[in-house]
Design an enzyme around this catalytic site. Structure first.
Site, PDB file in Angstrom:
ATOM      1  N   GLU A 351      21.812  44.408  31.151  1.00  9.76           N
ATOM      2  CA  GLU A 351      21.343  45.640  30.517  1.00  9.76           C
ATOM      3  C   GLU A 351      20.830  45.358  29.111  1.00  9.76           C
ATOM      4  O   GLU A 351      19.919  46.027  28.627  1.00  9.76           O
ATOM      5  CB  GLU A 351      22.468  46.685  30.476  1.00  9.76           C
ATOM      6  CG  GLU A 351      21.973  48.075  30.126  1.00  9.76           C
ATOM      7  CD  GLU A 351      23.043  49.152  30.252  1.00  9.76           C
ATOM      8  OE1 GLU A 351      22.673  50.331  30.368  1.00  9.76           O
ATOM      9  OE2 GLU A 351      24.254  48.818  30.221  1.00  9.76           O
ATOM     10  N   HIS A 382      34.513  28.742  49.107  1.00  4.90           N
ATOM     11  CA  HIS A 382      34.330  28.807  50.558  1.00  4.90           C
ATOM     12  C   HIS A 382      33.183  29.738  50.916  1.00  4.90           C
ATOM     13  O   HIS A 382      33.094  30.219  52.050  1.00  4.90           O
ATOM     14  CB  HIS A 382      35.636  29.262  51.217  1.00  4.90           C
ATOM     15  CG  HIS A 382      36.761  28.308  50.969  1.00  4.90           C
ATOM     16  ND1 HIS A 382      37.052  27.251  51.807  1.00  4.90           N
ATOM     17  CD2 HIS A 382      37.650  28.222  49.944  1.00  4.90           C
ATOM     18  CE1 HIS A 382      38.078  26.569  51.319  1.00  4.90           C
ATOM     19  NE2 HIS A 382      38.454  27.134  50.185  1.00  4.90           N
ATOM     20  N   LYS A 510      17.462  57.657  35.179  1.00 10.31           N
ATOM     21  CA  LYS A 510      18.097  58.976  35.030  1.00 10.31           C
ATOM     22  C   LYS A 510      17.063  60.090  35.130  1.00 10.31           C
ATOM     23  O   LYS A 510      17.262  61.100  35.813  1.00 10.31           O
ATOM     24  CB  LYS A 510      18.803  59.072  33.668  1.00 10.31           C
ATOM     25  CG  LYS A 510      20.028  58.203  33.499  1.00 10.31           C
ATOM     26  CD  LYS A 510      20.585  58.419  32.096  1.00 10.31           C
ATOM     27  CE  LYS A 510      21.722  57.486  31.774  1.00 10.31           C
ATOM     28  NZ  LYS A 510      22.201  57.675  30.384  1.00 10.31           N
TER      29      LYS A 510
END
Length: 545
Positions: A351, A382, A510
């Site tokens: 960000e 793994h 937004k």
């Protein structure tokens, strides 16, 4: 070419990057490499010897830092200069952990005094809740806290609370809600008693869509269980700068904790946003968290570049991203309590430095923020470690581990350490074809099959990593560690000449989300947007595909 890429120090690094030997050779010719390329500060030890770097590399990197006026940029941030130029704001999360006698003025006000007042208020609140003095609307003590936020007001408190689980005082349980998906808050509220539950709503504007929606749902749940509007004040508190909206909601003005414009959300856990942390670990431990971060602030502000831990880490990240085309950086935590840190550092770095124009608005012609990802050792060994060892992309790694465990069970911790250190060695050293073939000589396989398998077992090595150690995970060392990554992020942004403290991409998301919401709740068919968005909106309205 931009101003940065025209610098002689940048071009010297470009040339130098093409002539470095394999790290195997660097270690064989430099017996003191570990001692020469490690440092410690603020309870942390950094081994950076397993990097594609010679002493000449380090000199060239520090030359670039000096040519970019890094030291003066660091001073400007700590002094409260307006370095967030797009929002005309100072950047002073460091003031949140400054000692009480420090003076830092913003608009003529000593903000350290304001911070100390807030910390005192937090302390009183924590004491009233954990001591049982604070009562719910039926006279019962509070047992559960639900923290509602999004972004920095959610991730920081959650990850730090998780990391400091050994320091929980045990008086309260804390639950974190962020996602606007109704399933999230529904599942959190299951099993909670409204008579003993307190909600902490964190939103600077008291209007962040996800946070407000979740808070309204929490209020509806609270009222539906037999409480009244007048009872809200005993079960809801806020961290917000919009006092009028919070009081209109029903929150007592005395139970509203401040937020400031000079603190970005992803740097805010040190403020009242960290109230859930303090409720879980106690105010003394919260202050130790701040003290650890402040110690790293002092180190960053006052240590020469050549031994400055955040500078070293930031310059290495830039080295690989800009001169070796590394597009991602992996954070590997060899401690179960620290398993959430990669996600926190992901938000912090991506960000902050996911930008494509310089401070003066010029398009960059170099890579900026890498993809930050990672996970918990040894689980990753793994899974995605295979890509680290034999994939075609260069992915620098940070390994983080305490030397001592909070849970020293049997041989668990020594095995954990052996895996951590073994992975760093394997990434650096690799395995040659001859070594792989020699291992297969006793296998009984046919010669042709041995040659084939040996090719598949070759690992190029020369994969860079840092290893960060601490004696033990404590509030103080965690504070230092997080501040280290904050300042590492700053270093990169300062060299790249970008604004690490705004987030216009987030703001656009937004804005467009609100536009789409209007069309989703409208009675008419969506037609005004592009065909894909219209189609998706109309499918949602139909409720079936």
């Amino acid at each position: 070419m931009t101003e940065l890429t025209q610098q002689a120090s940048w071009q010297a690094l470009e040339k130098h990057s093409k002539s470095l030997p394999h790290m195997r050779e660097l270690f064989s010719t430099e017996p003191e490499r570990f001692g020469n390329m490690s440092t410690q500060a603020c309870g942390l030890f950094l081994d950076y010897s397993k990097n594609r770097a010679s002493q000449e590399t380090m000199s060239l990197l520090f030359n670039l830092a000096k040519d970019s006026q890094l030291e003066s940029k660091i001073k400007a941030m700590f002094a409260g200069h307006v370095i967030n130029n797009t929002e005309q704001r100072a950047v002073l999360h460091t003031a949140l952990r400054a000692p009480a006698d420090k003076v830092i003025n913003v608009d003529g006000n000593n903000i350290v005094a304001e911070v100390q007042q807030t910390l005192a208020k937090m302390g009183e609140f924590v004491e009233s809740l954990t001591s049982g003095q604070w009562k719910g609307y039926t006279g019962k003590t509070i047992t559960d806290v639900v923290s509602i936020g999004i972004g920095g007001s959610f991730l920081g408190p959650k990850i730090v609370s998780q990391a400091l689980r050994p320091y929980w005082t045990g008086e309260l349980n804390c639950h974190f809600v962020a996602n606007v998906d109704g399933t999230s808050i529904t599942e959190k509220l299951k099993g909670l008693d409204p008579q003993t539950t307190l909600f902490v709503m964190s939103s600077k504007s008291f209007g962040t869509q996800e946070t407000l929606t979740n808070t309204l749902t929490a209020k509806e749940w609270f009222l539906s269980q037999g409480a009244s509007q007048s009872d809200v004040a005993k079960h809801f508190v806020a961290v917000s700068s919009n006092v009028s909206k919070a009081t209109e909601f029903g929150i007592d003005a005395n139970n509203i904790f401040p937020m400031w414009d000079w603190v970005g959300g992803r740097y805010s856990l040190w403020s009242a946003i960290g109230l859930p942390i303090a409720l879980l670990i106690g105010m003394d431990n919260f202050r130790q968290l701040l003290a650890g971060a402040h110690e790293m602030d002092e180190h960053f502000a006052n240590t020469p570049l050549e031994s400055n831990m955040p500078v070293i880490m930031g310059m290495f990240s830039l080295w690989y991203g800009n001169f070796f085309n590394a597009q991602s950086h992996v954070v590997l935590t060899y401690d179960h309590y620290l398993r959430g840190l990669p996600a926190y550092f992901q938000q912090l770095d991506m960000e902050s430095n996911g930008k494509s124009v310089t401070l003066n608005g010029t398009d960059v012609d170099y890579s900026t923020g890498p993809i930050i990802w990672g996970g918990e050792g040894t689980n990753g060994q793994h899974a995605y470690h295979q890509l680290l060892h034999q994939g075609t992309a260069l992915i620098p790694a940070d390994f983080i581990m305490p030397l001592n465990s909070h849970n020293p069970v049997g041989e668990h911790h020594v095995q954990l350490a052996s895996n951590c250190f073994g992975q760093t060695q394997a990434l650096m050293q690799g395995r040659t074809f001859d070594e792989a073939l020699a291992e297969l000589n006793q296998s009984g396989l046919a010669e042709e099959q041995k040659l084939l398998i040996a090719k598949h077992k070759v690992m190029p090595g020369n994969k860079p990593s840092n290893t960060i150690l601490m004696d033990k995970l404590t509030p103080s060392t965690l504070g230092s560690l997080i501040a280290l990554y904050e300042h590492r992020t700053f270093v990169q942004g300062a060299i790249w000449q970008i604004n690490s403290f705004d987030q216009w991409g987030v703001e656009l998301g937004k804005q467009l989300g609100n536009d789409v919401l209007e069309r989703l709740v409208a009675d008419t068919e969506a037609k005004e947007l592009d065909s894909s968005s219209n189609g998706l909106i109309n499918l949602f309205k139909q409720g079936k595909i």
